[in-house]
Design an enzyme around this catalytic site. Structure first.
Site, mmCIF file in Angstrom:
data_model
loop_
_atom_site.group_PDB
_atom_site.id
_atom_site.type_symbol
_atom_site.label_atom_id
_atom_site.label_comp_id
_atom_site.label_asym_id
_atom_site.label_seq_id
_atom_site.Cartn_x
_atom_site.Cartn_y
_atom_site.Cartn_z
ATOM 1 N N TYR A 60 -67.858 90.711 30.633
ATOM 2 C CA TYR A 60 -67.096 90.872 29.390
ATOM 3 C C TYR A 60 -66.137 89.719 29.112
ATOM 4 C CZ TYR A 60 -63.630 92.404 32.800
ATOM 5 O OH TYR A 60 -62.788 92.462 33.876
ATOM 6 N N THR A 94 -56.714 101.622 28.250
ATOM 7 C CA THR A 94 -57.324 100.408 27.701
ATOM 8 C C THR A 94 -58.285 100.696 26.554
ATOM 9 O OG1 THR A 94 -57.116 99.346 29.851
ATOM 10 C CG2 THR A 94 -58.653 98.354 28.322
ATOM 11 N N ARG A 105 -51.942 102.328 21.612
ATOM 12 C CA ARG A 105 -53.391 102.242 21.397
ATOM 13 C C ARG A 105 -53.948 103.514 20.765
ATOM 14 N NH1 ARG A 105 -53.889 99.526 27.208
ATOM 15 N NH2 ARG A 105 -53.792 97.336 26.602
ATOM 16 N N ASN A 115 -57.619 95.844 21.616
ATOM 17 C CA ASN A 115 -56.752 96.981 21.928
ATOM 18 C C ASN A 115 -55.259 96.670 21.825
ATOM 19 O OD1 ASN A 115 -56.471 95.445 24.207
ATOM 20 N ND2 ASN A 115 -57.280 96.973 25.620
ATOM 21 N N HIS A 118 -51.382 93.739 25.813
ATOM 22 C CA HIS A 118 -51.588 93.551 27.247
ATOM 23 C C HIS A 118 -50.234 93.755 27.893
ATOM 24 C CE1 HIS A 118 -52.350 91.696 31.152
ATOM 25 N NE2 HIS A 118 -51.161 91.141 30.976
#
Length: 138
Positions: A60, A94, A105, A115, A118
């Protein structure tokens, strides 16, 4: 031992593009956290690779790097009582589809890869990340 901590938070390009910066920062401040440093910038792949070093090479990562370098983001250091766990709880899981209502979120997220935020996951990560983004604070 004091439970005062510092943590690094990134408001990712989707949060900036969707004009959610004030809402998100306001939530952190309402929880008693203090903004100690903040900067708006667009990062390059070199910084992205340093920041997400543990993810480089995973399936990813290319999409993550493309996203995090796609536009401006806000990097900031928050400080307060148990800041790391408080911020992570406020952010939510997440995957935005699994994040609870009332979390950043859960309330504003649209997809797993975009999202919004961090946050450092532990004291060691916080110090490493703060050193990368705000070297004058270490």
């Amino acid at each position: 031992m004091s439970d005062e901590e510092r943590t690094l938070v990134l408001l990712k390009p989707d949060a900036v593009k969707r004009r959610l910066m004030g809402e998100i920062i306001g939530r952190y401040e309402a929880k008693g956290l203090t903004v100690r440093a903040m900067e708006l910038s667009t990062i390059d792949t070199k910084i992205a690779r340093k920041h997400y070093a543990e993810h480089v090479g995973r399936d990813y990562y290319a999409a993550l790097e493309e996203f995090i370098t796609s536009g401006p983001l806000v990097a900031m250091v928050l400080e307060g009582r148990r800041a790391i766990s408080v911020v992570r709880a406020m952010n939510g899981t997440t995957d935005c589809a699994e994040a609870l209502p009332g979390t950043i979120r859960g309330d504003f997220g649209t997809e797993k890869n975009h999202n919004l935020v961090h946050a450092s996951d532990c004291l060691e990560s916080a110090e490493r990340e703060i050193g990368l983004w705000f070297p004058h604070l270490v």
